[in-house]
Each structure stands twice: as C-alpha cells, then as structure tokens.
Design a protein around this motif. Sequence first.
Motif, PDB file in Angstrom:
ATOM      1  N   VAL A  12       0.842  -1.189   0.000  1.00 19.40           N
ATOM      2  CA  VAL A  12       0.000   0.000   0.000  1.00 19.40           C
ATOM      3  C   VAL A  12       0.881   1.243   0.000  1.00 19.40           C
ATOM      4  O   VAL A  12       1.829   1.345   0.781  1.00 19.40           O
ATOM      5  N   LEU A  13       0.566   2.182  -0.861  1.00 22.08           N
ATOM      6  CA  LEU A  13       1.361   3.398  -1.012  1.00 22.08           C
ATOM      7  C   LEU A  13       0.781   4.522  -0.152  1.00 22.08           C
ATOM      8  O   LEU A  13      -0.437   4.656  -0.047  1.00 22.08           O
ATOM      9  N   LEU A  14       1.671   5.317   0.429  1.00 27.29           N
ATOM     10  CA  LEU A  14       1.257   6.446   1.257  1.00 27.29           C
ATOM     11  C   LEU A  14       1.690   7.754   0.613  1.00 27.29           C
ATOM     12  O   LEU A  14       2.873   8.007   0.417  1.00 27.29           O
ATOM     13  N   GLU A  15       0.697   8.598   0.287  1.00 25.80           N
ATOM     14  CA  GLU A  15       0.958   9.923  -0.260  1.00 25.80           C
ATOM     15  C   GLU A  15       0.567  10.968   0.785  1.00 25.80           C
ATOM     16  O   GLU A  15      -0.520  10.903   1.365  1.00 25.80           O
ATOM     17  N   ILE A  16       1.449  11.938   0.998  1.00 27.86           N
ATOM     18  CA  ILE A  16       1.185  13.021   1.948  1.00 27.86           C
ATOM     19  C   ILE A  16       1.149  14.339   1.179  1.00 27.86           C
ATOM     20  O   ILE A  16       2.063  14.647   0.404  1.00 27.86           O
ATOM     21  N   CYS A  17       0.094  15.118   1.383  1.00 26.98           N
ATOM     22  CA  CYS A  17      -0.001  16.417   0.734  1.00 26.98           C
ATOM     23  C   CYS A  17       0.641  17.478   1.624  1.00 26.98           C
ATOM     24  O   CYS A  17       0.415  17.501   2.841  1.00 26.98           O
ATOM     25  N   ARG A 185      -6.945  -0.925 -13.742  1.00 23.38           N
ATOM     26  CA  ARG A 185      -6.529  -0.026 -14.830  1.00 23.38           C
ATOM     27  C   ARG A 185      -5.971   1.284 -14.298  1.00 23.38           C
ATOM     28  O   ARG A 185      -5.186   1.945 -14.985  1.00 23.38           O
ATOM     29  N   CYS A 186      -6.381   1.671 -13.107  1.00 24.64           N
ATOM     30  CA  CYS A 186      -5.815   2.830 -12.418  1.00 24.64           C
ATOM     31  C   CYS A 186      -5.895   2.539 -10.929  1.00 24.64           C
ATOM     32  O   CYS A 186      -6.682   1.696 -10.492  1.00 24.64           O
ATOM     33  N   THR A 187      -5.070   3.208 -10.163  1.00 27.90           N
ATOM     34  CA  THR A 187      -5.039   3.019  -8.714  1.00 27.90           C
ATOM     35  C   THR A 187      -6.061   3.939  -8.060  1.00 27.90           C
ATOM     36  O   THR A 187      -6.033   5.154  -8.271  1.00 27.90           O
ATOM     37  N   ILE A 188      -6.954   3.365  -7.288  1.00 30.09           N
ATOM     38  CA  ILE A 188      -7.904   4.165  -6.517  1.00 30.09           C
ATOM     39  C   ILE A 188      -7.261   4.468  -5.168  1.00 30.09           C
ATOM     40  O   ILE A 188      -6.952   3.558  -4.398  1.00 30.09           O
ATOM     41  N   MET A 189      -7.048   5.740  -4.899  1.00 30.56           N
ATOM     42  CA  MET A 189      -6.376   6.192  -3.684  1.00 30.56           C
ATOM     43  C   MET A 189      -7.391   6.866  -2.770  1.00 30.56           C
ATOM     44  O   MET A 189      -8.002   7.872  -3.139  1.00 30.56           O
ATOM     45  N   ALA A 190      -7.577   6.305  -1.577  1.00 30.62           N
ATOM     46  CA  ALA A 190      -8.550   6.849  -0.626  1.00 30.62           C
ATOM     47  C   ALA A 190      -7.939   8.032   0.114  1.00 30.62           C
ATOM     48  O   ALA A 190      -6.814   7.959   0.621  1.00 30.62           O
ATOM     49  N   GLY A 191      -8.688   9.137   0.174  1.00 29.78           N
ATOM     50  CA  GLY A 191      -8.192  10.320   0.858  1.00 29.78           C
ATOM     51  C   GLY A 191      -9.320  11.141   1.435  1.00 29.78           C
ATOM     52  O   GLY A 191     -10.483  10.975   1.051  1.00 29.78           O
ATOM     53  N   ALA A 204      -9.287  -2.074   4.996  1.00 32.07           N
ATOM     54  CA  ALA A 204     -10.065  -3.311   5.006  1.00 32.07           C
ATOM     55  C   ALA A 204     -11.405  -3.141   4.307  1.00 32.07           C
ATOM     56  O   ALA A 204     -11.868  -4.031   3.584  1.00 32.07           O
ATOM     57  N   ALA A 205     -12.029  -1.977   4.496  1.00 31.01           N
ATOM     58  CA  ALA A 205     -13.355  -1.751   3.926  1.00 31.01           C
ATOM     59  C   ALA A 205     -13.335  -1.461   2.440  1.00 31.01           C
ATOM     60  O   ALA A 205     -14.310  -1.744   1.741  1.00 31.01           O
ATOM     61  N   THR A 206     -12.242  -0.893   1.952  1.00 28.25           N
ATOM     62  CA  THR A 206     -12.208  -0.435   0.556  1.00 28.25           C
ATOM     63  C   THR A 206     -11.381  -1.299  -0.377  1.00 28.25           C
ATOM     64  O   THR A 206     -11.627  -1.322  -1.576  1.00 28.25           O
ATOM     65  N   GLY A 207     -10.382  -1.991   0.143  1.00 36.07           N
ATOM     66  CA  GLY A 207      -9.452  -2.705  -0.727  1.00 36.07           C
ATOM     67  C   GLY A 207      -8.519  -1.786  -1.487  1.00 36.07           C
ATOM     68  O   GLY A 207      -7.855  -2.211  -2.433  1.00 36.07           O
ATOM     69  N   ALA A 208      -8.449  -0.509  -1.081  1.00 36.48           N
ATOM     70  CA  ALA A 208      -7.571   0.441  -1.759  1.00 36.48           C
ATOM     71  C   ALA A 208      -6.111   0.078  -1.542  1.00 36.48           C
ATOM     72  O   ALA A 208      -5.744  -0.474  -0.505  1.00 36.48           O
ATOM     73  N   HIS A 209      -5.292   0.381  -2.541  1.00 37.52           N
ATOM     74  CA  HIS A 209      -3.863   0.119  -2.432  1.00 37.52           C
ATOM     75  C   HIS A 209      -3.051   1.403  -2.321  1.00 37.52           C
ATOM     76  O   HIS A 209      -1.837   1.410  -2.532  1.00 37.52           O
ATOM     77  N   ALA A 210      -3.714   2.499  -1.963  1.00 39.08           N
ATOM     78  CA  ALA A 210      -3.025   3.766  -1.731  1.00 39.08           C
ATOM     79  C   ALA A 210      -3.881   4.610  -0.801  1.00 39.08           C
ATOM     80  O   ALA A 210      -5.115   4.605  -0.892  1.00 39.08           O
ATOM     81  N   LEU A 211      -3.213   5.334   0.099  1.00 38.24           N
ATOM     82  CA  LEU A 211      -3.872   6.257   1.001  1.00 38.24           C
ATOM     83  C   LEU A 211      -3.234   7.636   0.857  1.00 38.24           C
ATOM     84  O   LEU A 211      -2.032   7.752   0.632  1.00 38.24           O
ATOM     85  N   HIS A 212      -4.062   8.661   1.038  1.00 37.39           N
ATOM     86  CA  HIS A 212      -3.631  10.045   0.896  1.00 37.39           C
ATOM     87  C   HIS A 212      -4.093  10.817   2.116  1.00 37.39           C
ATOM     88  O   HIS A 212      -5.241  10.715   2.534  1.00 37.39           O
ATOM     89  N   GLY A 213      -3.188  11.605   2.690  1.00 31.56           N
ATOM     90  CA  GLY A 213      -3.580  12.423   3.829  1.00 31.56           C
ATOM     91  C   GLY A 213      -2.639  13.591   4.019  1.00 31.56           C
ATOM     92  O   GLY A 213      -1.561  13.644   3.421  1.00 31.56           O
ATOM     93  N   SER A 214      -3.046  14.524   4.868  1.00 31.34           N
ATOM     94  CA  SER A 214      -2.184  15.656   5.186  1.00 31.34           C
ATOM     95  C   SER A 214      -1.333  15.393   6.416  1.00 31.34           C
ATOM     96  O   SER A 214      -0.280  16.012   6.592  1.00 31.34           O
ATOM     97  N   ALA A 215      -1.792  14.488   7.299  1.00 28.07           N
ATOM     98  CA  ALA A 215      -1.063  14.179   8.534  1.00 28.07           C
ATOM     99  C   ALA A 215      -0.624  15.465   9.228  1.00 28.07           C
ATOM    100  O   ALA A 215       0.513  15.609   9.658  1.00 28.07           O
TER     101      ALA A 215
END
Length: 257
Positions: A12-17, A185-191, A204-215
């Motif tokens: 799972v990939l972690l993106e921080i804005c 076909r594209c990565t769905i990133m939950a944020g 667990a609820a989404t099956g997403a393979h990426a998360l996005h947050g400001s932390a």
Amino acid sequence: MMTSANAVAKRVLLEICVESPAGAVAAIAGGCDRIELCSALALGGLTPSAGLVEAVLAVARPAGVPVHAMVRPRPGGFDYDADDLAVARAEALALVAAGVQGLVFGATDRGGLAVAAMREWIAALGPARPMLTLHRAIDVVDDPVAAVEDAAALGFDIVLTSGGAPDAVAGAATIARMVAHARGRCTIMAGAGVTPSNAAALLAATGAHALHGSASVAAAPGGPDRLGFGPSPRRTDPISVKGLRQVIDDKSNLRQV
C-alpha cells in the motif's frame, strides 16, 4: 507465503499532501512514498508557485521521493471555462519543465467529468507526460463509480477519492465499488480525513492500495489576521506520518500471508 514480486505488487502506497518545504521534510521523515505538492491547502490545494516547487524538489530528490504537483488554477468548483483551462495547461507545462514527477488535475461539467477538456489538457502534455492523478473533482460528480471508467479511458494513473462523501470513512462503500470498477486499470487512492486511527479499517473496507492524507496538526499561533486573509497554514506532523506508515506496513504484511 506469496512471492516477493507479489508482495511488492500488494504494498500500500502512502501519499502526503504538503504546502511547504518543511512539510516535505516532515513527510519524508515520517516515511511517505510520495508527496502531493500544493499551495493553499486550506482552500483544498491550488497550483504551487515556481519557487515552492524548486524548494520542495531540492528536498525530495535526494531522498528519492517523487513529487506530484497540483494543477488547480483557482479556488472553488471544477467547472472551468476556457480561460481557466488555458491557465491550467500553462501551469502543467511549467511544472513538468520544473521536474515534478506527476500532475494532479480534474475538471467537471454538468454533473460529470469534463472528458473533452481533460483529454485536450492531457494531449497538451505530449507523449512524455508524467504520471497523472485525477483529484477529488470525481467526488462532486453524480456517479463517482461510473466516472472511474472515464478516468481510466483518459489515461489517469491514479484517482484520489473520498467516495463522494465528506471523508473517506463515510465514503468507504463507494470507494470499494470504485476499486472493483477500476479492475487495476488505475489506482484508486482513498483520501480525506485519513488518520492512523482509521487507516486500517479504511483499507479493510475499501481494498484500496493507496492512502492520501495531510497528517497535519495546527500550527503555532501567529500574529492576528487583521486583514482577514485566512488562518495560518497547518503543520505536517512526522509522527502522524509515521503512524500512517506503520498501519499501512502492518496491513501490507497481513496481505502477504
């Protein structure tokens, strides 16, 4: 046990804005995989300035962390007129020339994605375009799940979404449907509203393979805002980033069993 190749594929990939060089430093120290760079996060994120891009790239490049820059020419909604789109094209080309590894963009039209406008925007980037993220413009369309089809057809690599809800936890069921519709076909990133305390349940609820947050946390109080120019920027918190990183790594390890 899964093979090492499959384990990498499932990570799972972690993106921080972030909106500052200090934010980039904190995000990297906390273990992010990627930075989304914006200005004015209090307004949902706008296109960063040339100076800000240069400063953040100077921090991120030595660390090997890619920077994806927001292309949003003005605050407010995403129904852009011809002038807005012209600015967005110019901003995108300038950001690519500056060396960012990805662009974050989205436009809407009458309850759906502005497919023709986005196709022209992408075409203007040329064949050597960077990675592309469709931002939360998808959350204001009438049917975010169906809009994934347009995003994939346009060539977006990533779709950032809260599932059409104010935050990703509330939109988790829709995000799960978007993940299923994407079919890789594209990565769905939950944020939106993602924190260390809800990240595991969200994955667990989404099956997403990426998360996005400001932390982020509230910055130290500054001087009075006598001109009414808005609140002080929040501060990226490396401890919060580390918390997200730990949750993600624990979840990824479980997926590999």
